[in-house]
Design a protein around this motif. Sequence first.
Motif, mmCIF file in Angstrom:
data_model
loop_
_atom_site.group_PDB
_atom_site.id
_atom_site.type_symbol
_atom_site.label_atom_id
_atom_site.label_comp_id
_atom_site.label_asym_id
_atom_site.label_seq_id
_atom_site.Cartn_x
_atom_site.Cartn_y
_atom_site.Cartn_z
ATOM 1 N N LEU A 1 6.276 9.141 -10.559
ATOM 2 C CA LEU A 1 7.488 8.347 -10.748
ATOM 3 C C LEU A 1 7.159 6.958 -11.290
ATOM 4 O O LEU A 1 7.869 6.430 -12.167
ATOM 5 N N LEU A 2 6.112 6.359 -10.786
ATOM 6 C CA LEU A 2 5.723 5.027 -11.248
ATOM 7 C C LEU A 2 5.178 5.065 -12.669
ATOM 8 O O LEU A 2 5.260 4.069 -13.394
ATOM 9 N N ALA A 3 4.654 6.213 -13.106
ATOM 10 C CA ALA A 3 4.253 6.352 -14.505
ATOM 11 C C ALA A 3 5.478 6.290 -15.422
ATOM 12 O O ALA A 3 5.373 5.886 -16.583
ATOM 13 N N THR B 1 12.903 4.276 -3.363
ATOM 14 C CA THR B 1 13.019 2.902 -3.849
ATOM 15 C C THR B 1 11.712 2.549 -4.531
ATOM 16 O O THR B 1 10.664 2.471 -3.874
ATOM 17 N N LEU B 2 11.762 2.378 -5.839
ATOM 18 C CA LEU B 2 10.596 1.960 -6.611
ATOM 19 C C LEU B 2 10.665 0.450 -6.792
ATOM 20 O O LEU B 2 11.711 -0.089 -7.134
ATOM 21 N N THR B 3 9.549 -0.236 -6.576
ATOM 22 C CA THR B 3 9.612 -1.694 -6.521
ATOM 23 C C THR B 3 8.329 -2.341 -7.016
ATOM 24 O O THR B 3 7.292 -1.679 -7.164
ATOM 25 N N ARG B 4 8.409 -3.621 -7.280
ATOM 26 C CA ARG B 4 7.227 -4.389 -7.671
ATOM 27 C C ARG B 4 6.310 -4.581 -6.463
ATOM 28 O O ARG B 4 6.769 -4.658 -5.317
ATOM 29 N N LYS B 5 5.027 -4.699 -6.737
ATOM 30 C CA LYS B 5 4.036 -4.789 -5.673
ATOM 31 C C LYS B 5 4.256 -6.004 -4.785
ATOM 32 O O LYS B 5 4.149 -5.915 -3.554
ATOM 33 N N TRP B 6 4.568 -7.141 -5.380
ATOM 34 C CA TRP B 6 4.679 -8.359 -4.569
ATOM 35 C C TRP B 6 5.821 -8.251 -3.563
ATOM 36 O O TRP B 6 5.738 -8.803 -2.455
#
Length: 475
Positions: free
Chosen positions: A121-123, A290-295
């Motif tokens: 998914l993150l790809a 929920t896909l999100t930024r690392k920070w």
Amino acid sequence: MAGNSQEQAQNGEAKRESLVELAQRREGERYALHSKHLNEMWVRVLKTIGWDVGFTRGDGAYLYDRAGAQYLDLMSGYGVFALGRNHPRVRDALIEVLNSQSANLAQFDVSVLAGVLAERLLARTPWLDKAFFANSGAEAVEAAIKFARYATGRSGIVHCAHSFHGLTCGALSLNGDEIFKKGFGPLLSGVREIPFDDLGALEEALSGHDVAAFVVEPIQGKGVNIPHADYLSSAAALCKKYGTLFVADEIQTGVGRTGKFLAIEHFGVEPDMVLLAKALSGGHAPIGVTLTRKWIFDKVFDRMDRSVVHGSTFSKNDLAMAAALATLDVLEDEKLIENAAAKGDRLLASFNKMAERYELVSAVRGKGLMIGVEFGPPKSLVLRATWNLLETASAGLFGQLICIPLFRDQKILTQVAGHGNPTIKLLPSLTLSDEDCAWIERSFDQVIADAHHAPAVLSLGKTLAEHAIKARVNS
């Protein structure tokens, strides 16, 4: 005695009917059981509009009722069945997991399948880094609210009028339709509603530097409302300017629905969070993510003692992960995203031609296989009288004048795009064929043409109006 008990148990096991046999034996009680033990009002709705046919089987884009009649399903379980019902590759993936006797939900371990699904998914969203799995779209929204508040240190959440983000209390706080919220308050504080596609209103809402997140559907499900071309990119810029997280709710629009994997791709935006569910399930095992930024993720889960501050018992279960992985494979191998784009273009062109021919069709909107056909007040006096009768009884009721004969006479299942909304929404499986498109075009053309003949409209309209008025008096 022990031996006899064991023998009796074995005999009882042998005599126990299968679930299929159980369902067949009690089919005649379907609506009585639900009226007595579940939601009686929903049963009344089905019977009022004549949809109590008892669906018994689903295959691809089609449903079959107890009499064996075939229906073309343009609702696809509110978008869940993007691959069609009972896709064999999803079913096989689930059987494979069950047969493997995996150590599913060993809570003091991690799942390989979840890791692989997150990676895939993150790809698809390379600007994002982390995934949080849940059991539904509403849970994905709840996670986004919590993550945004914790990561920013702010409590404010902004959403749009006519939005729909789920019905759990946090998600319900972001609902743009008051009928869903009435009587369930107080809901979350710090939530503000603004008009959709209005940059001025958004900047005003963000200017106090107290908003954690702007949560928006790239294309609104309630009405199939599409923003201007630069709205979402400009909204993302405003969020960055004021330190607010931009959250794209792709629960209905994502996973290929609009002819791209994400609807946000049409607008060239990279949100801070992307929410997926529905179609990702393959129609079998509930899932949300929920896909999100690392920070953002690292702010929430910043120490070992905070590793469990948000979670869900059944999230990352092997069945859901397997169904989602199979879904991604099918999307690619069968080129369903490309099919959604092509078939959507065909249907939009056909509906636009109908809008030119029929005065009751006021607008056509959509991308891919998410299409809205909106009806509006006609010019002719007799038709306008019927329109006014229905709108007085219940706003948006005219849409049922189209949905009911589509179902009854054309065997097409669809529905209006929201409470009080005169728009019919098409949300079919992405497997739609040219023959299916012809079925849709022929059926809508016939039903809309019939709706322009006042006697037929008045008869059905009068029945619907009476039911609506009675319901309002009794509420």
